[in-house]
Design an enzyme around this catalytic site. Structure first.
Site, PDB file in Angstrom:
ATOM      1  N   CYS A   2       0.846  -1.191   0.000  1.00  0.00           N
ATOM      2  CA  CYS A   2       0.000   0.000   0.000  1.00  0.00           C
ATOM      3  C   CYS A   2       0.886   1.247   0.000  1.00  0.00           C
ATOM      4  CB  CYS A   2      -0.900   0.006   1.235  1.00  0.00           C
ATOM      5  SG  CYS A   2      -2.012  -1.400   1.350  1.00  0.00           S
ATOM      6  N   GLU A  54       1.075   3.710   2.098  1.00  0.00           N
ATOM      7  CA  GLU A  54       1.678   4.016   3.401  1.00  0.00           C
ATOM      8  C   GLU A  54       2.940   3.196   3.628  1.00  0.00           C
ATOM      9  OE1 GLU A  54      -2.872   3.990   4.202  1.00  0.00           O
ATOM     10  OE2 GLU A  54      -1.468   3.259   2.684  1.00  0.00           O
ATOM     11  N   CYS A 112      -5.543   0.650   5.769  1.00  0.00           N
ATOM     12  CA  CYS A 112      -6.013  -0.718   6.003  1.00  0.00           C
ATOM     13  C   CYS A 112      -5.382  -1.275   7.278  1.00  0.00           C
ATOM     14  CB  CYS A 112      -5.684  -1.600   4.805  1.00  0.00           C
ATOM     15  SG  CYS A 112      -3.920  -1.960   4.629  1.00  0.00           S
ATOM     16  N   CYS A 127      -1.544  -1.875   7.102  1.00  0.00           N
ATOM     17  CA  CYS A 127      -0.742  -0.653   7.239  1.00  0.00           C
ATOM     18  C   CYS A 127      -0.755  -0.154   8.678  1.00  0.00           C
ATOM     19  CB  CYS A 127      -1.261   0.428   6.299  1.00  0.00           C
ATOM     20  SG  CYS A 127      -0.799   0.172   4.573  1.00  0.00           S
TER      21      CYS A 127
END
Length: 255
Positions: free
Chosen positions: A181, A183, A215, A218
């Protein structure tokens, strides 16, 4: 590849491996990506108490490169021998299949440019960033997102104590378990550059600004890597919503 170039790259990737975050395995590892213009960057292994969320060195460097729009990788150099799973991953990544040039080196051809200065992924700001600027930069980063599966671009900006910024985007892969992701891509870029003091994280999801949040995966990584950082979520026309990362995942798993 000339022996002198190969040895120079090996020295750099082995030095980068010392920046790995490996408190559980104590097995540091780094991957160096050499670009077509001779510039280069490194990714390192970043471990998490939740082992499936460990960021491998290759994933880190590919995500970091993609996050700044660099897809012109001509060679990948590892701090030890190339692993089978890394070759498999490259079959479906933007770097593409690469020829085995040495036990620890993959390349698109036997002719590799002389490595020059490191490809700097961080941008230093002399003054403290305000929330509006952080959000604007996170939104801008989304242009580099690679989302052929979801069509859901996300951009993230990590800001360190000395106001150096590292951007990340979501980079999708045919094997979804290999995805990072935005992040985590930004975290990977910062840790790979040797940063240890992350103060702010800005996240932007332009296709769902009012409802998107980090999410669970993360959140787990952020709680361990940057537990005291402030995360500001882009809410489009609404005021950005900010949280301390440790507040995002109550009862986070730890060892």
């Amino acid at each position: 590849m000339e022996k002198s170039i190969a040895n120079r790259l090996r020295r750099r990737v082995r030095a980068a491996a010392l920046r790995s975050r490996v408190p559980y395995s104590d097995h540091p590892r780094a991957a160096l990506a050499l670009m077509s213009d001779g510039r280069w960057m490194c990714g390192v292994r970043i471990e998490n108490a939740s082992y499936p969320l460990v960021i491998p060195a290759l994933s880190a460097v590919l995500a970091s490169a993609n996050s700044i729009g660099r897809q012109d990788i001509t060679a990948l150099v590892f701090s030890d021998s190339v692993k089978l799973e890394e070759k498999t991953m490259l079959q479906q990544s933007f770097a593409g299949p690469m020829e085995q040039l040495a036990d620890d080196i993959l390349g698109h051809s036997g002719s590799i440019n002389e490595p020059g200065d490191e490809l700097i992924t961080g941008r230093h700001f002399p003054d403290e960033l305000d929330t509006a600027t952080g959000i604007r930069l996170a939104r801008k980063a989304t242009q580099h997102a690679y989302t052929p599966e979801s069509d859901f671009p996300v951009g993230a900006l990590v800001v360190t104590r000395d106001q150096t910024c590292y951007q990340g985007v979501n980079v999708e892969h045919g094997d979804w378990t290999q995805m990072l992701c935005a992040e985590r891509a930004a975290i990977a870029a910062a840790v790979g550059a040797g940063e240890t003091n992350i103060q702010y994280i800005y996240v932007s999801c332009p296709k769902a600004p009012a409802t998107a949040t980090p999410c669970g995966a993360c959140r787990q990584v952020l709680c361990e890597i940057a537990p005291e950082a402030i995360l500001c979520m882009d809410r489009g026309e609404q005021t950005a919503e900010c949280f301390r990362t440790s507040e995002l995942l109550p009862m986070a798993f730890s060892l």
